[in-house]
Design a protein around this motif. Structure first.
Motif, PDB file in Angstrom:
ATOM      1  N   SER A   1       0.805  -1.213   0.000  1.00 44.20           N
ATOM      2  CA  SER A   1       0.000   0.000   0.000  1.00 44.20           C
ATOM      3  C   SER A   1       0.842   1.268   0.000  1.00 44.20           C
ATOM      4  O   SER A   1       0.311   2.364  -0.203  1.00 44.20           O
ATOM      5  CB  SER A   1      -0.941   0.013   1.215  1.00 44.20           C
ATOM      6  OG  SER A   1      -0.214   0.140   2.430  1.00 44.20           O
TER       7      SER A   1
ATOM      8  N   SER B   1      -3.388  -4.380   3.358  1.00 43.57           N
ATOM      9  CA  SER B   1      -2.683  -5.033   2.259  1.00 43.57           C
ATOM     10  C   SER B   1      -2.171  -6.394   2.687  1.00 43.57           C
ATOM     11  O   SER B   1      -2.051  -6.694   3.876  1.00 43.57           O
ATOM     12  CB  SER B   1      -1.517  -4.159   1.776  1.00 43.57           C
ATOM     13  OG  SER B   1      -0.585  -3.935   2.817  1.00 43.57           O
TER      14      SER B   1
ATOM     15  N   TYR C   1      -3.952  -4.841  -2.254  1.00 43.92           N
ATOM     16  CA  TYR C   1      -4.432  -4.030  -1.132  1.00 43.92           C
ATOM     17  C   TYR C   1      -5.742  -3.324  -1.451  1.00 43.92           C
ATOM     18  O   TYR C   1      -6.107  -3.130  -2.611  1.00 43.92           O
ATOM     19  CB  TYR C   1      -3.364  -3.038  -0.678  1.00 43.92           C
ATOM     20  CG  TYR C   1      -3.303  -1.700  -1.370  1.00 43.92           C
ATOM     21  CD1 TYR C   1      -3.856  -0.565  -0.779  1.00 43.92           C
ATOM     22  CD2 TYR C   1      -2.650  -1.551  -2.581  1.00 43.92           C
ATOM     23  CE1 TYR C   1      -3.768   0.670  -1.374  1.00 43.92           C
ATOM     24  CE2 TYR C   1      -2.538  -0.308  -3.183  1.00 43.92           C
ATOM     25  CZ  TYR C   1      -3.106   0.805  -2.583  1.00 43.92           C
ATOM     26  OH  TYR C   1      -3.018   2.032  -3.176  1.00 43.92           O
TER      27      TYR C   1
END
Length: 652
Positions: free
Chosen positions: A118, A328, A358
């Motif tokens: 992420s 994520s 994610y």
């Protein structure tokens, strides 16, 4: 004379006084300089046969860094600038190695790459790790994608956690208390606490390691007033809190087969401010849960290894005018076979891969409901990389390391990366002089955020391509003196940048022109006076293209350390760091525009001493930034002034 300079001189004088007064004491055994390297080939080779200059941070050095962060420890290594490591403990970190960025650095823990899908550039957040749980760190600089995959363009940081000892049960307790104050606030209130406890041992065929640590710091604001701010506004303190829980259990089924299972939970919370010179009471929370196993089957002259890890990561940022949440998943594995032939040929053949995805959510403020903006059905990709590496070491000094990797990416065409690394070592009288050269290519795929962010993403992005040339010389004498000089040059193609497409509309795009970065690294270490005195230092020169210069990367950086074994029970050291002036930019909230600034150069002095109070108890004290130097790593954000800490290490 300035009081801070007097204090620095006093610490140096105290070190010197102990040095001469204690010379007749019995010498304590000191860990020798490392003689083997692993990162450049996955084999334990004699250093003189390696074609790289590799830096190892030993467990002894880490123990002398008790109470510090992993980023602070790494920031002393040649070629490395961890921006944010000397600011408030919760400050976000930027990894500038050899002029590169976060996305060009691979961080590995116990043999596997760690990452947060992420993040904008996929990097792993070093703030999640505790020094207390680390056995050693090995830094391999230069393009290393053939062994370590996409992103390994400027460096690979290999972190090895602590392993069990042979006794049935071993316990270790560490505690540090100290101050966490700015240059203006020198009241010396106790506001930083670092504690850890660990158990490990061997029960016949079973091994185990369990540990817990926590870190809390307060009394320091992340942001500070800008130079032209004449208001009487005060900046509130921003607290930081982290805890780590880890466990590893291994079982030896036979002389040939061993299995280890591990898991950990790492979390930190911190308060942050609005931006440069803008105070606020915002909150963030980052959490990582992971589990995996390592299976090793050994046979004559080789072994087969399966190593894999599954990580769940979640981050939240809560502010008055925005809020974000990401969750994520990152799964990585490395299956490889190592085989050596007559201590001459060393081969590694394997498959390395990962899956990243994610979900992203945003809200108008910390009090509003989250709305999903990125879905893991779209923000998802897989990488499967078969690779092979061969090392040849001769008995007449010539050595060569060659490798290739095929990057198979679910979103992009296949890409071949390769490396060639010859070296020649001349040995004489327990000494050697080594010349080395390498040419390596690297392949850096865009991150999920850069591809799929609803506001800034660009699915037409092309992967970046890097090529690095490295040449140098290393001299070692009796394992007590080592000198090295390395020149590096890197070319970057398809550089991904955050571009204003017009009318303050930004998007990630490939930059058409190629970039060149080159530099020089000089390192020296010496052990003198029957290994009682250790001296080390490094110097780094980095030259970047003008378009890249405003990224807080110093052109010149230097580190030095002098330590002395005062007696069989006492050790003391003095550290020095110089960081050159750097270009920076910030977004001015008053004019709503980006402005360029220059950050002044600075020098830091740190002092450390430990004493073996009891057979199983060591105490220590440290003073950091003893001259109370005022400086900034990021414009508009504060740094730590003079701070003091004390602590102990108790083991059974």
């Amino acid at each position: 004379m300035n009081k801070s300079k007097v204090l620095a001189a006093l610490c140096i004088a105290v070190n010197g006084a102990f040095l001469f007064a204690q010379q007749k004491e019995t010498e304590q055994d000191v860990e020798a300089l490392e003689t083997v390297v692993i990162s450049d080939s996955k084999f334990a080779l004699e250093r003189e046969k390696s074609g790289k200059v590799i830096t190892t941070i030993s467990q002894q050095e880490l123990e002398r860094s008790q109470g510090q962060s992993v980023a602070t420890v790494l920031n002393r290594v040649a070629g490395i600038e961890i921006n944010g490591s000397s600011s408030a403990p919760g400050q976000s970190l930027s990894y500038f190695i050899r002029g590169g960025r976060n996305r060009q650095v691979v961080i590995r823990v116990d043999g596997l790459t760690v990452s947060d899908p992420s993040f904008i550039t996929n990097e792993f957040d070093l703030r999640l790790l505790a020094v207390d749980n680390i056995a050693n760190i090995e830094i391999l600089k230069g393009a290393s994608s053939t062994l370590y995959g996409s992103g390994a363009s400027t460096a690979v940081i290999n972190i090895t956690t602590k392993k069990p000892k042979d006794n049935r049960i071993n316990a270790n307790f560490q505690s540090t208390i100290g101050t966490n104050q700015s240059q203006e606030d020198q009241d010396y209130d106790l506001s930083e606490f670092v504690n850890s406890v660990g158990l490990n041992g061997t029960l016949h065929k079973l091994t185990y390691v369990v540990g817990f640590s926590n870190h809390f710091a307060d009394d320091l604001s992340a942001a500070e007033k800008l130079p032209n701010d004449t208001s009487d506004a005060t900046f509130k303190d921003d607290a930081f809190s982290r805890y780590n829980v880890n466990a590893r259990v291994g079982y030896t089924f036979s002389e040939a087969f061993k299995l280890e299972v591990f898991g950990s939970l790492n979390e930190f919370k911190n308060q942050f401010d609005s931006g440069a010179g803008a105070d606020a009471e915002f909150d963030s929370d980052s959490e990582q849960m992971e589990a995996g196993f390592v299976a090793t089957y050994s046979y004559k002259n080789g072994n087969f290894v399966i190593n894999n890890r599954y990580s769940l990561l979640e981050r939240t940022f809560l502010a008055d005018t925005y809020a974000t949440l990401t969750d994520s998943r990152f799964y990585s594995y490395d299956m490889y076979n190592k085989y050596s032939i007559d201590n001459t040929f060393y081969t590694v053949v394997g498959v390395n891969g990962s899956n990243s995805d994610y979900n992203g959510f945003s809200a108008a403020s910390r009090n509003d409901d989250f709305v999903q903006t990125i879905n893991d059905n779209q923000a998802d990709f897989d990488i499967i990389d078969p690779y092979a590496n061969l090392v040849y070491t001769s008995d007449f000094g010539f050595n060569i390391n060659v490798g290739a990797r095929l990057n198979i990416h679910s979103e992009y065409d296949n890409q071949l990366v390769y490396s060639i690394n010859p070296s020649y070592s001349y040995t004489f009288d327990n000494s050697y002089i080594k010349g080395l050269f390498s040419y390596s290519t690297a392949y850096i795929t865009p991150s999920l955020f850069q591809l799929y962010s609803p506001n800034f993403g660009n699915t037409d992005l092309e992967p970046e391509e890097n090529s690095t040339i490295e040449s140098g010389i290393e001299f070692s004498r009796n394992n007590n003196l080592r000198l090295s000089v390395v020149y590096f040059s890197r070319k970057e193609k398809n550089f991904v940048n955050f571009v204003d497409t017009g009318g303050f509309v930004f998007q990630y795009q490939n930059v058409s022109e190629d970039f060149d970065t080159y530099g020089l690294e000089v390192e020296a270490t010496a052990k003198l006076l029957d290994n009682k005195l250790d001296v080390s230092g490094n110097f780094t020169y980095t030259n970047l293209d003008d378009v890249q210069s405003s990224v807080r990367i110093p052109e010149i950086k230097a580190n030095a350390n002098i330590g002395y074994q005062l007696s069989s029970k006492a050790y003391s050291s003095l550290n020095f760091q110089y960081v050159d002036a750097r270009d920076d930019s910030f977004f001015n909230l008053n004019t709503f525009s980006s402005e360029d600034v220059v950050l002044d150069s600075y020098m830091l002095f740190d002092w450390y001493v430990n004493y073996q109070l009891l057979e199983n108890m060591k105490i220590f004290a440290a003073v950091t930034n003893i001259t109370n130097e005022e400086y900034q790593e990021l414009f508009g954000f504060g740094t730590r002034g003079r701070n003091a800490k004390i602590g102990f290490n108790l083991s059974f």
